[in-house]
Each structure stands twice: as C-alpha cells, then as structure tokens.
Motif scaffolding. Structure first.
Motif: not given
Length: 444
Positions: A328-354
């Motif tokens: 993982l490479s990122t300049s974001l902090t642990e407290e950074s938030r995106w206005p994306i529903e948590e389940h949707d972001l999990n599906e995006i990241l999970g499917n791409l990484l899988d």
C-alpha cells in the motif's frame, strides 16, 4: 431550571439576537452622544472665555495697566454676557457684584488655565461655573484677569437636547423593530415556499424540490434531491434485481421440476449432475443479485476511512494468497475520510485486489490518493496482463477472458456498477510491471 429557553423558530432566534443588539447599540450611541455633547460644549465655552480674556488684556495694555480708565461694569456685562474679575495691586473690579464670593478665591489662585467650580455654596451666585484665569504684567504692574460663565443654563440646554435624543432613539428602536420584523418575514419567504414544496412532495404532487431557495438553502435542497434520487435508484435496483432474478431462475427451476416430475426415469448420475448444474446456476444468480442489491450509491452523511479499510483488506488477501506480496502506498492519513458508503468502498477495493491477486506473479500494489476533489484508487499487478484489444471487455457482466482461473466474471462488473452510481470512472491499462493497471476516479 433555565432562565432562558432556546428559541424554537428562526424568527424567534433572530428577534432574540437582533432586538437586544439594536437596543444596546442605541443606548451606547446615546451615551456617546451625551459625552461628546458635554465635551464639545466645554471646548466651545473655553474658546470663548480665552478670546474674551485676550480682548480684556488688549484693552488693559492699551490703558497702560490703568484699570480705572476701562469701561467696566455694565459695558462688559452687556458685551460679553459673562462675569469677569480684574485685579491689580491697587484695585479689584468684579462684575456682577454677586459673583464676588465665587470669583475672589480664584484671584488668589496661581493657575493659568481653565478652572471648573462644582457645587459652590454661595448665595446669589451660581454654584457651577467655568472660568479662565490669566496673569500678565503691564508697565511693571501685575494684572490678573478672570472671565467666567454660568454652566447651569448650558447644562439645562444640554439635558433638554439629550432628552430629545433619548426620545428620538426610542422612536428609532420601535422603527428598528418594525424593520427587523419586516426583514425577517421577507427573508423567510423562501423557507415558506420550501415548506410548501415539501408538502407537495409528501402528497405526491411533485417528485423533486424545485423551490427558488436562497444561496444559504441551496445545499439543503440539493442534498434532499440527491437523497430522493438515491432512494429512487435503490428502489429501481430492487425492482430490477427481482425481475432479473425471476427471469434467470425460471428456466433452471422448470428444468429441475421436469426432471423430478418425470417418474419414468430413475435419477442416474447424469441426471444428478444436470440437476446440480442447474442448482449451481441458480445459486450464482442469487449471489450476483444479492451483491448488486447491497450497493448503496451516494448517501448523505455516509463516509468511509479508505486507509483503514485498505489495510484490513490487504491483510486478509495476504492470508488468502500467502505466496504473493500486497503493498500500500498513500499520502492519506488514518483519519482521512471519503464520502463513499463503507460497503461500496469494500466492494471496489476487494474486487480489484482479489482480481489482481489471482493474476499477479508475485506482487500487487495499491495506491490511494486525493487530488482536486477526486479520489484515486490504483491497483497494479505484475502478472501477464490483458491484451489491449481485449481490455474493452473487462467489466462486462459474466464475461471472462480466461476460464482457467476460478471465478464467475462478476468482480470487475461489480466495480463498474458501483463506480457508475458515484458518477465516477473506471479504466484499465497496462501496468508498469507488465501486468494490469486498474484506475478508479470518484468525485468527492
């Protein structure tokens, strides 16, 4: 028990804030007016007294210090309208004579400036005066001159003017109340129209809010319309999912029912295999539609922590593919938030990484960045990649470019569906290490 209750309306809040503020400002202005009026009056009187002392000094010098040669008495009183005192070593002149008790002590003073006398206890003379005293020498003769004015009449005039100012201020306060009330009612008209629009929305007369709201209320109207759009989209997805599911499982169920109802043939291995295949198709379709129905899309107040979710997914995939490395490479902090529903972001990241984990040789890299209100998700692998002419098929539902690796061909299609609901973009290109690079951009 609280002394002040919180206002239950915007009008009440504005009145509670503006009315005391207006009254307070008027009171401050009235007090400042009184102070300035007194100061200006004193400066004006002092200036007149200085001029009159200079006038007397000029005449005394012309008379070479002989006071008895001056036109005193009624002449100066009629000209100056002030009381005066002139003293030489041989003579003292005070006019009017009734001021002698209050002016005589001032002749003995050494002060060469304005002198204020308060509450003097003398008979037939004013108790509050302002005097100007000056000493000079003419032909070796010391002369002292004092000119004074009764401040009582001036203070009475000031008090009358100040009282009229208070009356005008009170009238202005009532006028201010009317202006504030009118301004509040005028400003609240858009809120009334918005309330009427909400009632029409509730009764089904309109489907969206088109009220002409002021600039401060436009974000609220936009958020309400977005919420309505999101609810309509979810309802449409649910209906679409039910229709797709009904259409998809109708044929396999009919085939299984036909096999079960045919009593003329025993259930041999071929029939069992065929029934298992049909049931597997039903299970796959159910799984796909269930996952699609869980996509939330943009929702007001929903947000996710991308870095935390990415670390959790990378840890899990690292256990699923122990022979491969996930970075993982990122300049974001642990407290950074995106206005994306948590389940949707999990599906995006999970499917791409899988998907990258299945096809990579040794390493999968995930990059999370945010630039110019855009969220960037980049997943690259070092696998064999996808030919350029075949990348257009990536993300098509059920389309698989290689049947050798287990899967249903739904992962990238799910990513495209979710990203489209956020009005984002998903693109695929060649990676820097020869594999596939997936880029997702979502406006935040």
């Amino acid at each position: 028990m609280t002394l002040f209750r919180k206002p239950v309306s915007v009008k009440g809040a504005l009145l509670l804030l503006l009315l005391p503020a207006g009254i307070g400002l008027m009171a401050i202005a009235w007090l400042v007016h009184g102070l300035l009026l007194e100061r200006m009056s004193r400066e004006f009187v002092e200036s007149r007294l200085k001029d009159e002392v200079a006038f007397l000094e000029h005449h005394i010098r012309q008379a070479e210090g002989k006071i008895d040669m001056l036109q005193t008495g009624d002449y100066f009183e009629e000209v100056f309208h002030h009381a005066f005192a002139i003293q030489s070593p041989t003579q003292t002149v005070i006019s009017p004579e009734s001021w002698r008790p209050i002016l005589s002590p001032l002749l003995q003073s050494d002060q060469q400036k304005s002198i204020r006398v308060h509450n003097a206890e003398t008979s037939n003379s004013p108790s509050d005066i302002l005097a100007y005293r000056k000493s000079f020498i003419v032909n070796n003769t010391p002369i002292t001159v004092i000119v004074s004015e009764d401040l009582g009449a001036l203070q009475n005039s000031q008090a009358e003017l100040h009282a009229w100012t208070a009356i005008v201020s009170i009238l202005l306060i009532f006028l201010l109340v009317g202006i504030i009330w009118f301004g509040i009612n005028l400003s609240m008209r858009p809120v009334v129209s918005l309330q009427a629009a909400l009632k029409q929305l509730q009764s089904g007369e309109i489907s969206r809010i088109n009220a002409q709201a002021p600039e401060e209320f436009r974000p609220l109207v936009q958020q309400l319309n977005q919420l309505l759009d999101s609810l309509d989209q979810r309802l449409e997805r649910s209906r679409e999912a039910l229709a797709n599911l009904s259409h998809s499982v109708k044929t396999p169920i009919a085939a299984v029912r036909q096999v079960l109802e045919d009593t003329s043939r025993p259930l041999d291995n071929d029939l069992r295999h065929e029934m298992g295949s049909r049931l597997s198709d039903i299970g796959k379709q159910l799984e796909a539609e269930m996952r699609r129905s869980q996509f939330a899309g943009p929702q007001v107040g929903k947000s996710a922590y991308p870095v935390k979710q990415a670390r959790d997914l990378l840890w899990m995939l690292g256990r699923l593919y122990p022979e491969k490395s996930f970075e993982l490479s990122t300049s974001l902090t642990e407290e950074s938030r995106w206005p994306i529903e948590e389940h949707d972001l999990n599906e995006i990241l999970g499917n791409l990484l899988d998907n990258a984990g299945k096809w990579s040789a040794q390493c999968v890299e995930l990059s999370l960045e945010q630039h110019n209100d855009l969220a960037h998700i980049i997943v690259t692998d070092d696998g064999s990649g996808v030919a350029e002419n075949e990348r257009v098929y990536l993300g098509q539902r059920g389309r698989r470019l290689d049947e050798q690796t287990p899967g249903h061909g739904l992962g990238l299609a799910i990513v495209r569906d979710i990203v489209a609901r956020y009005e984002g973009n998903a693109a695929f290109s060649a990676g820097s290490k020869g594999g596939l690079k997936a880029l997702v951009e979502i406006s935040i």
